[in-house]
Design a protein around this motif. Structure first.
Motif, PDB file in Angstrom:
ATOM      1  N   MET A   1      66.523  33.931  27.551  1.00  0.00           N
ATOM      2  CA  MET A   1      67.532  33.082  28.182  1.00  0.00           C
ATOM      3  C   MET A   1      67.704  33.398  29.655  1.00  0.00           C
ATOM      4  SD  MET A   1      70.300  32.929  25.107  1.00  0.00           S
ATOM      5  CE  MET A   1      71.565  32.013  26.002  1.00  0.00           C
ATOM      6  N   SER A   2      67.708  34.685  29.988  1.00  0.00           N
ATOM      7  CA  SER A   2      67.906  35.009  31.399  1.00  0.00           C
ATOM      8  C   SER A   2      66.670  34.679  32.229  1.00  0.00           C
ATOM      9  CB  SER A   2      68.353  36.462  31.579  1.00  0.00           C
ATOM     10  OG  SER A   2      67.329  37.338  31.235  1.00  0.00           O
ATOM     11  N   ARG A   3      65.482  34.851  31.654  1.00  0.00           N
ATOM     12  CA  ARG A   3      64.261  34.491  32.380  1.00  0.00           C
ATOM     13  C   ARG A   3      64.200  32.990  32.632  1.00  0.00           C
ATOM     14  NH1 ARG A   3      59.680  38.239  29.363  1.00  0.00           N
ATOM     15  NH2 ARG A   3      60.317  40.190  30.337  1.00  0.00           N
ATOM     16  N   LEU A   4      64.565  32.264  31.617  1.00  0.00           N
ATOM     17  CA  LEU A   4      64.566  30.809  31.699  1.00  0.00           C
ATOM     18  C   LEU A   4      65.570  30.345  32.751  1.00  0.00           C
ATOM     19  CD1 LEU A   4      63.109  28.616  30.197  1.00  0.00           C
ATOM     20  CD2 LEU A   4      64.845  28.732  28.406  1.00  0.00           C
ATOM     21  N   HIS A   5      66.714  30.935  32.680  1.00  0.00           N
ATOM     22  CA  HIS A   5      67.791  30.572  33.589  1.00  0.00           C
ATOM     23  C   HIS A   5      67.406  30.870  35.036  1.00  0.00           C
ATOM     24  CE1 HIS A   5      71.902  29.722  34.730  1.00  0.00           C
ATOM     25  NE2 HIS A   5      71.928  30.839  35.433  1.00  0.00           N
ATOM     26  N   ARG A   6      66.895  32.047  35.267  1.00  0.00           N
ATOM     27  CA  ARG A   6      66.515  32.428  36.627  1.00  0.00           C
ATOM     28  C   ARG A   6      65.314  31.624  37.106  1.00  0.00           C
ATOM     29  NH1 ARG A   6      66.221  37.563  39.290  1.00  0.00           N
ATOM     30  NH2 ARG A   6      66.721  36.042  40.886  1.00  0.00           N
ATOM     31  N   GLY A   7      64.371  31.394  36.225  1.00  0.00           N
ATOM     32  CA  GLY A   7      63.193  30.623  36.597  1.00  0.00           C
ATOM     33  C   GLY A   7      63.555  29.209  36.999  1.00  0.00           C
ATOM     34  N   ARG A   8      64.411  28.595  36.203  1.00  0.00           N
ATOM     35  CA  ARG A   8      64.815  27.214  36.499  1.00  0.00           C
ATOM     36  C   ARG A   8      65.644  27.141  37.763  1.00  0.00           C
ATOM     37  NH1 ARG A   8      64.830  23.191  32.561  1.00  0.00           N
ATOM     38  NH2 ARG A   8      66.877  22.549  33.272  1.00  0.00           N
ATOM     39  N   ARG A   9      66.457  28.164  37.976  1.00  0.00           N
ATOM     40  CA  ARG A   9      67.285  28.211  39.181  1.00  0.00           C
ATOM     41  C   ARG A   9      66.390  28.307  40.434  1.00  0.00           C
ATOM     42  NH1 ARG A   9      71.944  26.975  41.219  1.00  0.00           N
ATOM     43  NH2 ARG A   9      72.692  27.123  39.098  1.00  0.00           N
ATOM     44  N   LEU A  10      65.408  29.196  40.377  1.00  0.00           N
ATOM     45  CA  LEU A  10      64.471  29.348  41.501  1.00  0.00           C
ATOM     46  C   LEU A  10      63.722  28.052  41.782  1.00  0.00           C
ATOM     47  CD1 LEU A  10      62.752  32.816  40.853  1.00  0.00           C
ATOM     48  CD2 LEU A  10      64.143  32.193  42.839  1.00  0.00           C
ATOM     49  N   LEU A  11      63.257  27.462  40.706  1.00  0.00           N
ATOM     50  CA  LEU A  11      62.491  26.219  40.799  1.00  0.00           C
ATOM     51  C   LEU A  11      63.326  25.121  41.455  1.00  0.00           C
ATOM     52  CD1 LEU A  11      59.676  25.814  39.744  1.00  0.00           C
ATOM     53  CD2 LEU A  11      60.626  25.015  37.581  1.00  0.00           C
ATOM     54  N   ARG A  12      64.559  25.037  40.995  1.00  0.00           N
ATOM     55  CA  ARG A  12      65.465  24.015  41.507  1.00  0.00           C
ATOM     56  C   ARG A  12      65.716  24.196  43.003  1.00  0.00           C
ATOM     57  NH1 ARG A  12      71.342  22.973  38.739  1.00  0.00           N
ATOM     58  NH2 ARG A  12      72.252  21.727  40.428  1.00  0.00           N
ATOM     59  N   GLU A  13      65.895  25.445  43.409  1.00  0.00           N
ATOM     60  CA  GLU A  13      66.122  25.720  44.833  1.00  0.00           C
ATOM     61  C   GLU A  13      64.892  25.345  45.660  1.00  0.00           C
ATOM     62  OE1 GLU A  13      67.283  29.807  44.994  1.00  0.00           O
ATOM     63  OE2 GLU A  13      69.214  29.385  44.023  1.00  0.00           O
ATOM     64  N   MET A  14      63.732  25.750  45.159  1.00  0.00           N
ATOM     65  CA  MET A  14      62.501  25.469  45.904  1.00  0.00           C
ATOM     66  C   MET A  14      62.235  23.971  46.008  1.00  0.00           C
ATOM     67  SD  MET A  14      60.025  28.349  44.338  1.00  0.00           S
ATOM     68  CE  MET A  14      58.723  28.087  45.512  1.00  0.00           C
ATOM     69  N   LEU A  15      62.462  23.270  44.902  1.00  0.00           N
ATOM     70  CA  LEU A  15      62.206  21.831  44.901  1.00  0.00           C
ATOM     71  C   LEU A  15      63.217  21.092  45.779  1.00  0.00           C
ATOM     72  CD1 LEU A  15      61.203  21.225  41.172  1.00  0.00           C
ATOM     73  CD2 LEU A  15      59.715  21.389  43.176  1.00  0.00           C
ATOM     74  N   GLY A  16      64.455  21.591  45.794  1.00  0.00           N
ATOM     75  CA  GLY A  16      65.476  20.998  46.659  1.00  0.00           C
ATOM     76  C   GLY A  16      65.090  21.144  48.122  1.00  0.00           C
ATOM     77  N   GLU A  17      64.603  22.322  48.475  1.00  0.00           N
ATOM     78  CA  GLU A  17      64.179  22.564  49.856  1.00  0.00           C
ATOM     79  C   GLU A  17      62.990  21.685  50.223  1.00  0.00           C
ATOM     80  OE1 GLU A  17      63.536  26.771  50.475  1.00  0.00           O
ATOM     81  OE2 GLU A  17      65.622  27.130  49.847  1.00  0.00           O
ATOM     82  N   TYR A  18      62.058  21.619  49.294  1.00  0.00           N
ATOM     83  CA  TYR A  18      60.865  20.797  49.544  1.00  0.00           C
ATOM     84  C   TYR A  18      61.260  19.336  49.766  1.00  0.00           C
ATOM     85  CZ  TYR A  18      56.406  18.434  48.748  1.00  0.00           C
ATOM     86  OH  TYR A  18      55.292  17.637  48.878  1.00  0.00           O
ATOM     87  N   ALA A  19      62.139  18.835  48.878  1.00  0.00           N
ATOM     88  CA  ALA A  19      62.562  17.436  48.979  1.00  0.00           C
ATOM     89  C   ALA A  19      63.264  17.171  50.308  1.00  0.00           C
ATOM     90  CB  ALA A  19      63.473  17.086  47.803  1.00  0.00           C
ATOM     91  N   ALA A  20      64.115  18.115  50.723  1.00  0.00           N
ATOM     92  CA  ALA A  20      64.831  17.937  51.989  1.00  0.00           C
ATOM     93  C   ALA A  20      63.851  17.898  53.162  1.00  0.00           C
ATOM     94  CB  ALA A  20      65.837  19.063  52.167  1.00  0.00           C
ATOM     95  N   GLU A  21      62.872  18.789  53.132  1.00  0.00           N
ATOM     96  CA  GLU A  21      61.864  18.818  54.193  1.00  0.00           C
ATOM     97  C   GLU A  21      61.086  17.510  54.285  1.00  0.00           C
ATOM     98  OE1 GLU A  21      60.849  23.519  53.646  1.00  0.00           O
ATOM     99  OE2 GLU A  21      59.185  22.081  53.502  1.00  0.00           O
ATOM    100  N   GLN A  22      60.769  16.989  53.099  1.00  0.00           N
ATOM    101  CA  GLN A  22      59.951  15.783  53.051  1.00  0.00           C
ATOM    102  C   GLN A  22      60.776  14.510  53.152  1.00  0.00           C
ATOM    103  OE1 GLN A  22      56.401  15.953  52.593  1.00  0.00           O
ATOM    104  NE2 GLN A  22      56.780  18.116  53.007  1.00  0.00           N
ATOM    105  N   GLY A  23      62.101  14.674  53.159  1.00  0.00           N
ATOM    106  CA  GLY A  23      62.959  13.490  53.204  1.00  0.00           C
ATOM    107  C   GLY A  23      62.895  12.654  51.946  1.00  0.00           C
ATOM    108  N   ILE A  24      62.664  13.342  50.801  1.00  0.00           N
ATOM    109  CA  ILE A  24      62.581  12.625  49.522  1.00  0.00           C
ATOM    110  C   ILE A  24      63.965  12.570  48.873  1.00  0.00           C
ATOM    111  CG2 ILE A  24      61.617  12.688  47.173  1.00  0.00           C
ATOM    112  CD1 ILE A  24      59.183  14.152  48.444  1.00  0.00           C
ATOM    113  N   GLY A  25      64.341  11.408  48.386  1.00  0.00           N
ATOM    114  CA  GLY A  25      65.570  11.299  47.608  1.00  0.00           C
ATOM    115  C   GLY A  25      66.837  11.338  48.428  1.00  0.00           C
TER     116      GLY A  25
END
Ligand SMILES: [Zn+2]
Lengths: 185, 80
Positions: free
Chosen positions: A154-178
């Motif tokens: 549960m903690s690995r899943l939680h941390r992994g998804r949290r990291l992923l979400r942060e990275m994807l949010g940053e990527y989207a902002a950089e690319q002007g997506i969404g």
């Protein structure tokens, strides 16, 4: 008997192997070795128990013993110490803005960006996210495959998804997506 | 009906998403989300994230690999 039970799982095992090795050639070798080992050990497999979890566990252990040894990195890393619920659990405002804008952005990201992000997070987290979100395994099954307690899953899943979400949010902002729902009007 | 509140909902959202909650707890979360935009939006992000990962990582084993494995298995079986 073995073939009937094990062969239908080859796509799932190959996906897992790709996720671990990150390249098709190593993934091929890993899947082949997994099948040979599983066949040799099939007598010790308890019929009626979860063959998917059993095969994935063999694949994971083969990877650790062979591929990871070559890279000379211990599987269990200092990450274990960071695996506390409180770390990274704080509500972080993402780069994208509102949650609905964030959802829209993630939904529109190219698969390559998602793959890159997943490949850059620590292996233990990546494996948990892969098994839960791609393969749809239950926490109990993931615990069996990873040979860790469910709480660790549960903690690995939680941390992994949290990291992923942060990275994807940053990527989207950089690319002007969404960004359409934010500050339109 | 008593609402389970945002705090409990947030803690349980990931387990809710992965169908790990018992029926009773899942119902509490669902009912809370019907009246809470923040939590239902948070849940939406989780759903979209799972879907994006699944889309990006779904793999099909190459045909070559499938036949190599089958050939190796046949090989072992005939030599035993
Ligand atoms: Zn709420």
């Amino acid at each position: 008997m073995f073939v009937e039970q094990a062969m239908p799982l080859i796509d799932s095992l190959y996906g897992h192997a790709m996720n671990l090795t990150r390249n098709p050639s190593d993934a091929n070798d890993l899947v082949q070795e997994t099948y040979m080992k599983a066949f040799a050990a099939f007598a010790s497999f308890e019929q009626g128990t979860n063959i998917k979890a059993w095969l994935h566990r063999i694949l994971k252990n083969t990877f650790i013993n062979q591929y990871r040894k070559a890279q000379n990195r211990p599987f269990e890393s200092a990450l274990e110490e960071l695996e506390e619920w409180q770390i990274g659990d704080a509500e972080s405002r993402t780069a994208v803005g509102s949650r609905s804008a964030e959802a829209e952005a993630i939904d529109h990201l190219p698969a390559s960006a998602v793959k890159d992000a997943l490949q850059s997070i620590p292996e233990e987290f990546r494996m948990a996210v892969f098994l839960a979100d791609v393969e749809g395994y239950s926490y109990q099954e993931i615990a069996e495959i990873m040979e860790t307690p469910t709480g660790t899953v549960m903690s690995r899943l939680h941390r992994g998804r949290r990291l992923l979400r942060e990275m994807l949010g940053e990527y989207a902002a950089e690319q002007g997506i969404g960004l359409t729902t934010k500050g339109a009007s | 009906m008593s609402d389970c509140g945002c705090e409990k909902a947030r803690k349980a959202l990931e387990e809710y998403l992965h169908n790990e909650l018992c029926t009773e707890d899942a119902t509490d979360i669902r009912e809370h989300m019907e009246n809470c935009v923040d939590c239902s939006d948070e849940h939406k992000v989780g759903v979209v994230l799972s879907a994006a990962v699944a889309r990006a990582c779904a793999e099909t084993a190459p045909e070559d690999l499938r036949s190599q494995v089958m050939a190796q298995l046949r090989d072992i079986q005939t030599h035993n």
